[in-house]
Design an enzyme around this catalytic site. Structure first.
Site, PDB file in Angstrom:
ATOM      1  N   ARG A 184     -22.661  12.697  17.008  1.00 18.98           N
ATOM      2  CA  ARG A 184     -23.253  13.679  16.103  1.00 18.98           C
ATOM      3  C   ARG A 184     -24.438  13.036  15.371  1.00 18.98           C
ATOM      4  NH1 ARG A 184     -17.558  14.568  15.022  1.00 18.98           N
ATOM      5  NH2 ARG A 184     -16.917  16.651  15.717  1.00 18.98           N
TER       6      ARG A 184
ATOM      7  N   ARG B  23     -16.297  20.304  22.131  1.00 16.49           N
ATOM      8  CA  ARG B  23     -17.654  19.779  22.124  1.00 16.49           C
ATOM      9  C   ARG B  23     -18.487  20.290  23.291  1.00 16.49           C
ATOM     10  NH1 ARG B  23     -18.196  15.186  18.960  1.00 16.49           N
ATOM     11  NH2 ARG B  23     -20.433  15.533  19.337  1.00 16.49           N
TER      12      ARG B  23
ATOM     13  N   HIS C 178       0.811  -1.215   0.000  1.00 24.61           N
ATOM     14  CA  HIS C 178       0.000   0.000   0.000  1.00 24.61           C
ATOM     15  C   HIS C 178       0.848   1.270   0.000  1.00 24.61           C
ATOM     16  CE1 HIS C 178      -2.750  -3.081   1.671  1.00 24.61           C
ATOM     17  NE2 HIS C 178      -3.662  -2.429   0.981  1.00 24.61           N
TER      18      HIS C 178
ATOM     19  N   GLU D  24       2.958  -1.716   7.610  1.00 23.34           N
ATOM     20  CA  GLU D  24       3.931  -1.701   6.522  1.00 23.34           C
ATOM     21  C   GLU D  24       5.175  -0.893   6.875  1.00 23.34           C
ATOM     22  OE1 GLU D  24       2.083  -0.910   2.752  1.00 23.34           O
ATOM     23  OE2 GLU D  24       0.676  -2.588   2.979  1.00 23.34           O
TER      24      GLU D  24
END
Length: 286
Positions: free
Chosen positions: A187, A241, A29, A99
């Site tokens: 949310r 928040r 990847h 990786e």
């Protein structure tokens, strides 16, 4: 004509050179291999943050680019350092850790943004993670659910020392890592949908003295612990928040702090070698 296959050790199977064999030197990847990355890697989520981070270094070179993963390697204050973007969420962050570890990386520092839960935490402040609530499913696929997601104390110490030296406002505490930006963080979803318990989630975390919410730290910390590597996280507060305040600012502070922390970790390692000890502690001066 080039032979595009190689023999496995048992001599029975040929595998194409572009296979996803995790033992390949060039990772499937990230498209990086041994020698491409430093021992310490910063892990922002957003690929656009990579160039903002490397702008603080003396030099850098792109060594890999594939999907959400952009990797550059360079030096910061003389210390070798790399950065790899992970995309959003723990599944892709775990791929990056897997990786990068295969290429020889030993230290991981998440550099991101978050929502703060405690009222005294202002937008633009930094939050240095000491441990994490594993509300993501990726780490559950590696180890039992009661295994702690703990930040390495050397990385935490280096991040705190870096923030102090740079004069940045910072907080330390427990982070909650979620698997979704909407329902998993309390949310409303599309058309006002509310997941079960989402109306109490933020309050319950705040009452438990959890500092912030983001989406990658607990998986990164868990995998590093499982593999005997060291990891930590520093996030800029984009939103509070409790107060409702929101601004996208302060990401440079997190990048500076994480980069300097890598330099300090290099010095810690040098001191440990000089003193003949395995772990840095407060009795050893930086």
């Amino acid at each position: 004509m080039t032979d595009n296959s190689r023999d496995h050790a048992d001599g029975d199977t040929d595998v194409p050179d572009d296979s996803e064999d995790p033992n390949d030197e060039l990772q499937y990847h990230l498209e990086v291999g041994p020698g491409d990355v430093a021992d310490a890697v910063l892990l922002p989520g957003n690929p656009e943050r990579v160039s903002k981070i490397t702008a603080l270094w003396e030099d850098s070179e792109e060594v890999g680019r594939h999907r959400e993963y952009v990797t550059e390697t360079g030096t910061y204050d003389g210390a070798p350092i790399s950065v790899t973007s992970t995309g959003i969420g723990s599944p892709s962050a775990a791929i990056a850790v897997e990786e990068l570890a295969r290429t020889g990386v030993e230290t991981f520092i998440r550099v991101g943004s978050c929502g703060a839960l405690q009222p005294e935490m202002s937008v633009g402040d930094l939050i240095i993670t000491t441990g994490a609530v594993r509300q993501e499913g990726t780490s559950d696929e590696y180890v039992r659910e009661d295994y702690p997601a703990a930040a390495d104390h050397e990385v935490v110490s280096a991040l705190i020392a870096a923030a102090e030296r740079l004069g940045h406002e910072y907080h330390t505490g427990v982070t909650m890592s979620a698997d979704s930006f909407y329902a998993g963080q309390g949310r409303p979803g599309f058309d006002g949908f509310e997941a079960a318990g989402s109306d109490r989630l933020v309050d319950e975390l705040r009452e438990a003295n959890v500092a912030n919410i983001e989406m990658e730290a607990s998986a990164i910390l868990t995998l590093a612990s499982v593999y005997g590597l060291r990891a930590g996280a520093v996030c800029t507060v984009y939103a509070n928040r409790e107060t409702g305040e929101f601004r996208t600012e302060g990401e440079r502070k997190a990048a500076e702090t994480a980069s300097l922390a890598v330099k300090l970790l290099q010095r810690m390692d040098e001191i440990k070698a000089e003193q003949g000890v395995d772990r840095w502690h407060a009795g050893l001066s930086l």
